[in-house]
Scaffold this motif. Structure first.
Motif, mmCIF file in Angstrom:
data_model
loop_
_atom_site.group_PDB
_atom_site.id
_atom_site.type_symbol
_atom_site.label_atom_id
_atom_site.label_comp_id
_atom_site.label_asym_id
_atom_site.label_seq_id
_atom_site.Cartn_x
_atom_site.Cartn_y
_atom_site.Cartn_z
ATOM 1 N N GLY A 344 127.445 -27.861 84.118
ATOM 2 C CA GLY A 344 127.197 -27.894 82.898
ATOM 3 C C GLY A 344 126.900 -26.370 82.364
ATOM 4 N N PHE A 345 126.807 -25.403 83.292
ATOM 5 C CA PHE A 345 126.565 -24.115 82.830
ATOM 6 C C PHE A 345 127.965 -23.052 82.847
ATOM 7 C CE2 PHE A 345 122.202 -25.286 83.695
ATOM 8 C CZ PHE A 345 121.536 -24.387 82.982
ATOM 9 N N ILE A 346 129.139 -24.091 83.039
ATOM 10 C CA ILE A 346 130.282 -23.264 82.901
ATOM 11 C C ILE A 346 131.000 -23.515 81.730
ATOM 12 C CG2 ILE A 346 132.659 -23.115 84.068
ATOM 13 C CD1 ILE A 346 131.538 -23.776 86.668
ATOM 14 N N GLY A 347 131.034 -22.125 80.915
ATOM 15 C CA GLY A 347 131.564 -22.270 79.693
ATOM 16 C C GLY A 347 133.074 -22.957 79.669
ATOM 17 N N MET A 348 133.874 -22.727 80.435
ATOM 18 C CA MET A 348 135.292 -23.376 80.468
ATOM 19 C C MET A 348 135.305 -24.671 80.650
ATOM 20 S SD MET A 348 138.461 -22.763 80.112
ATOM 21 C CE MET A 348 138.681 -20.703 80.424
ATOM 22 N N ILE A 349 134.361 -25.245 81.241
ATOM 23 C CA ILE A 349 134.288 -26.635 81.480
ATOM 24 C C ILE A 349 133.893 -27.161 80.352
ATOM 25 C CG2 ILE A 349 133.128 -28.583 82.728
ATOM 26 C CD1 ILE A 349 133.157 -27.137 85.066
ATOM 27 N N THR A 350 132.784 -26.654 79.712
ATOM 28 C CA THR A 350 132.392 -26.991 78.449
ATOM 29 C C THR A 350 133.561 -27.051 77.267
ATOM 30 O OG1 THR A 350 130.087 -26.431 78.756
ATOM 31 C CG2 THR A 350 130.612 -26.898 76.566
ATOM 32 N N ALA A 351 134.356 -25.947 77.208
ATOM 33 C CA ALA A 351 135.292 -25.886 76.053
ATOM 34 C C ALA A 351 136.534 -26.958 76.327
ATOM 35 C CB ALA A 351 135.915 -24.589 76.343
ATOM 36 N N LEU A 352 136.633 -27.200 77.801
ATOM 37 C CA LEU A 352 137.858 -28.142 77.968
ATOM 38 C C LEU A 352 137.170 -29.606 77.738
ATOM 39 C CD1 LEU A 352 140.373 -28.672 79.533
ATOM 40 C CD2 LEU A 352 139.129 -29.014 81.575
ATOM 41 N N ILE A 353 135.942 -29.796 77.794
ATOM 42 C CA ILE A 353 135.637 -31.086 77.355
ATOM 43 C C ILE A 353 135.561 -31.239 76.114
ATOM 44 C CG2 ILE A 353 133.402 -32.711 77.475
ATOM 45 C CD1 ILE A 353 132.701 -31.530 80.141
ATOM 46 N N SER A 354 135.103 -30.176 75.274
ATOM 47 C CA SER A 354 134.925 -30.499 73.859
ATOM 48 C C SER A 354 136.557 -30.592 73.264
ATOM 49 C CB SER A 354 134.387 -29.034 73.169
ATOM 50 O OG SER A 354 133.011 -29.145 73.973
ATOM 51 N N SER A 355 137.530 -30.279 73.944
ATOM 52 C CA SER A 355 138.694 -30.056 73.245
ATOM 53 C C SER A 355 139.503 -31.588 73.369
ATOM 54 C CB SER A 355 139.656 -29.103 73.958
ATOM 55 O OG SER A 355 140.018 -29.471 75.483
ATOM 56 N N ILE A 356 138.823 -32.608 74.148
ATOM 57 C CA ILE A 356 139.201 -33.852 74.285
ATOM 58 C C ILE A 356 139.207 -34.504 72.959
ATOM 59 C CG2 ILE A 356 139.056 -36.192 75.380
ATOM 60 C CD1 ILE A 356 137.630 -34.733 77.455
ATOM 61 N N PRO A 357 140.507 -34.826 72.294
ATOM 62 C CA PRO A 357 140.816 -35.387 71.291
ATOM 63 C C PRO A 357 139.971 -36.901 71.065
ATOM 64 C CG PRO A 357 142.812 -34.965 72.140
ATOM 65 C CD PRO A 357 141.870 -34.952 73.354
ATOM 66 N N SER A 358 139.380 -37.068 69.818
ATOM 67 C CA SER A 358 138.641 -38.309 69.632
ATOM 68 C C SER A 358 139.606 -39.544 70.021
ATOM 69 C CB SER A 358 138.118 -38.411 68.073
ATOM 70 O OG SER A 358 139.156 -38.448 67.450
ATOM 71 N N ALA A 359 141.157 -39.744 69.789
ATOM 72 C CA ALA A 359 141.905 -40.683 69.965
ATOM 73 C C ALA A 359 141.847 -41.078 71.449
ATOM 74 C CB ALA A 359 143.325 -40.296 69.407
ATOM 75 N N VAL A 360 141.784 -40.014 72.406
ATOM 76 C CA VAL A 360 141.377 -40.205 73.647
ATOM 77 C C VAL A 360 140.523 -40.958 74.086
ATOM 78 C CG1 VAL A 360 141.440 -39.446 76.180
ATOM 79 C CG2 VAL A 360 143.184 -38.230 74.338
ATOM 80 N N MET A 361 139.270 -40.550 73.701
ATOM 81 C CA MET A 361 138.063 -41.145 73.831
ATOM 82 C C MET A 361 137.739 -42.421 73.407
ATOM 83 S SD MET A 361 136.228 -39.408 75.854
ATOM 84 C CE MET A 361 135.670 -37.791 76.511
ATOM 85 N N GLY A 362 138.419 -42.762 72.265
ATOM 86 C CA GLY A 362 138.564 -43.899 71.659
ATOM 87 C C GLY A 362 139.417 -45.036 72.249
ATOM 88 N N GLY A 363 140.683 -44.437 72.952
ATOM 89 C CA GLY A 363 141.295 -45.394 73.787
ATOM 90 C C GLY A 363 140.564 -46.055 74.882
ATOM 91 N N VAL A 364 139.776 -44.917 75.637
ATOM 92 C CA VAL A 364 138.981 -45.393 76.826
ATOM 93 C C VAL A 364 137.680 -46.460 76.371
ATOM 94 C CG1 VAL A 364 137.437 -44.412 78.509
ATOM 95 C CG2 VAL A 364 139.282 -43.441 78.000
ATOM 96 N N SER A 365 137.309 -46.038 75.112
ATOM 97 C CA SER A 365 136.138 -46.745 74.694
ATOM 98 C C SER A 365 136.551 -48.241 74.231
ATOM 99 C CB SER A 365 135.617 -46.216 73.486
ATOM 100 O OG SER A 365 135.140 -44.815 73.826
ATOM 101 N N ILE A 366 137.523 -48.544 73.902
ATOM 102 C CA ILE A 366 138.096 -49.753 73.822
ATOM 103 C C ILE A 366 138.027 -50.672 74.813
ATOM 104 C CG2 ILE A 366 140.205 -51.289 73.369
ATOM 105 C CD1 ILE A 366 141.303 -49.259 71.388
ATOM 106 N N LEU A 367 138.309 -50.016 76.028
ATOM 107 C CA LEU A 367 138.308 -51.089 77.269
ATOM 108 C C LEU A 367 136.661 -50.734 77.673
ATOM 109 C CD1 LEU A 367 139.235 -52.416 79.621
ATOM 110 C CD2 LEU A 367 139.654 -50.428 80.676
ATOM 111 N N LEU A 368 136.065 -49.828 77.766
ATOM 112 C CA LEU A 368 134.757 -49.663 78.128
ATOM 113 C C LEU A 368 133.803 -50.515 77.277
ATOM 114 C CD1 LEU A 368 134.155 -45.975 79.032
ATOM 115 C CD2 LEU A 368 134.228 -47.860 80.457
#
Length: 462
Positions: A344-368
């Protein structure tokens, strides 16, 4: 109760060269779902990781190191956090989460005083099952909108590219769920997010500016010490008395809106503890007791609310890891919690997570979100709830229509709506309609007697 011989018992300390790998397994199991909740609710994924780790450590201490459970972001609170955040901001959502945690403590106290059966009568499967269905269906539109529309637009703008990215992500997640075996079958969300992200890169819908900025900062570090100084970044904590005044934010409207969801998650927590008891071969409802387990969950949620993270709950994914590996060591769980805090304190990991497109999260969320709704249906089936009985049919039908339809009761400034109102009406109907014994069904999923009181010693390594 049939159990498997432990590879590592609850109090066993793993060998140093295995400890990190075993803990990383649990981290990967919870990672996808834990970062998805803050992504959907507008909270910080980095804070969610920190609060998840801190909450798990608090849970292990409160349960006296006797229950190997990992706590991550709760899906049941996605809807109420989103609604409260729109009306009262993130601070209001955190106050609501804090009171949900206090409510956990109250339930733990009542269980200590009066036992567990009263809770099972108050929240039988015929009430909890339909409420869980409502939670999943209530989130369905969010998943579809993320999959179809361009993000950050004032009006919905349809995008075929985003929909294709979402469907590819969904397909990868489904393939991972169906065809992968062993530990890999427990992390389909992670595979879906990673695979969807890679495909999204090929479609040009990933904003990598944050990652590039982090990389530039690291590359420009003039020394080894400077590199590590730039590597770490303070998460965007939302702390009471620092970022907001709890006395100015508090309202009974927020508290009343959140508490019905806490009732549902407490019942889910009880079910998780029953499953975990069967996996490990110990009666955790008896020792250390469900009261301590629920208290630990509540404290973890309160810790998250004081940091700006989503409420926590025990994770079925991590219970699955325990079942496959037969490594029940709480030290492995604690290791995963420490790594989560570190990440949680590593900036690169935070930046990587923040860059995930909403469409990707939407696709996962349809199933979840569909799985959430289906798990409510499964609860009715597993407990053999007879919907041929009029009282059961009436209770479930009223809950579904009120919850999905978005009915509300408003008295002055206090408003109880949607899923919260559906849960309350379901509990009331169950209490006043005759034939309460029929609401429990004929299954044994939510019967405390199903867990043998015979203690089996798994505290030694095989």
């Amino acid at each position: 109760m049939k159990t498997h011989q432990a590879v590592l018992g609850i109090r066993d300390i793993p060998e140093k060269h295995k400890w990190l790998v075993l803990s990383l397994q649990h981290l990967f199991a919870m990672f996808g779902a834990t970062i998805l909740v803050p992504f959907l609710t507008g909270l910080s994924p980095a804070v969610a990781l920190v609060s998840s780790g801190a909450g798990t450590l608090a849970y292990l201490m409160i349960t006296r190191g006797k229950i190997p459970a990992y706590l991550g972001s709760s899906f049941a609170f996605i809807y109420p956090i989103s609604v409260v955040s729109e009306s009262s901001g993130v601070a209001g959502a955190m106050m609501g989460s804090f009171f949900a945690g206090l409510f956990y403590g109250l339930i733990a106290l009542l269980i200590s005083m009066f036992g567990l059966n009263w809770l099972m009568k108050l929240l039988p499967p015929v009430v909890v099952g339909p409420v869980i269905i409502v939670i999943g269906l209530g989130l369905a539109s969010t998943a579809v909108e993320m999959a179809m529309y361009l993000p950050n637009q004032e009006e919905n703008v349809y995008s075929l590219t985003h929909l294709i990215v979402a469907l590819v992500t969904l397909g990868i997640t489904i393939v991972a769920s169906i065809f992968f075996r062993g530990f890999f079958s427990l992390v389909p969300i992670l595979f879906g997010i990673v695979g969807g992200y890679i495909f999204a890169l090929t479609q040009g819908v990933v904003d990598t500016s944050g990652i590039q900025a982090e990389w530039t900062t690291l590359a420009s570090s003039g020394s080894f010490i400077g590199f590590f100084g730039n590597l770490f970044q303070m998460p965007e904590f939302v702390i009471p008395f620092v970022d907001f005044s709890p006395f100015e934010v508090f309202s009974w409207k927020i508290a009343l809106y959140m508490l019905p969801f806490a009732l549902v998650t407490i019942t889910e927590h009880t079910g998780d503890q029953m499953v975990l008891s069967k996996v490990v071969g110990k009666n955790f409802l008896k020792e250390p007791g469900l009261n301590f387990s629920i208290l630990g969950d509540g404290v973890a949620t309160m810790i998250a609310s004081m940091l700006g993270g989503p409420p926590n709950t025990t994770y079925g994914e991590n219970i699955g890891v325990l079942a496959i590996t037969r490594v029940y060591s709480v030290f492995v769980i604690a290791g995963a919690a420490v790594i989560a805090i570190f990440f949680g304190f590593i900036g690169m990991i935070t930046a990587l997570i923040s860059s995930i497109p909403s469409a990707v999260m939407g696709g996962v969320s349809i199933l979840l979100f569909g799985i959430i709704a289906s798990s409510g249906l499964r609860m009715l089936i597993d407990n053999q709830v007879d919907l041929g009985e009029k009282r059961n049919l009436i209770i479930s039908s009223v809950i579904l229509v009120i919850g999905v339809g978005g009915a509300m009761i408003k008295v002055g400034d206090v408003e109880v709506a949607g899923m919260a109102l559906a849960a309350i009406v379901g509990v009331v109907l169950n209490l006043i309609l005759p034939g309460q014994d029929k609401s429990q069904g004929n299954g044994n999923m939510f019967k405390v007697s199903d867990i043998s009181t015979e203690e089996k010693n798994n505290d030694g390594a095989a």
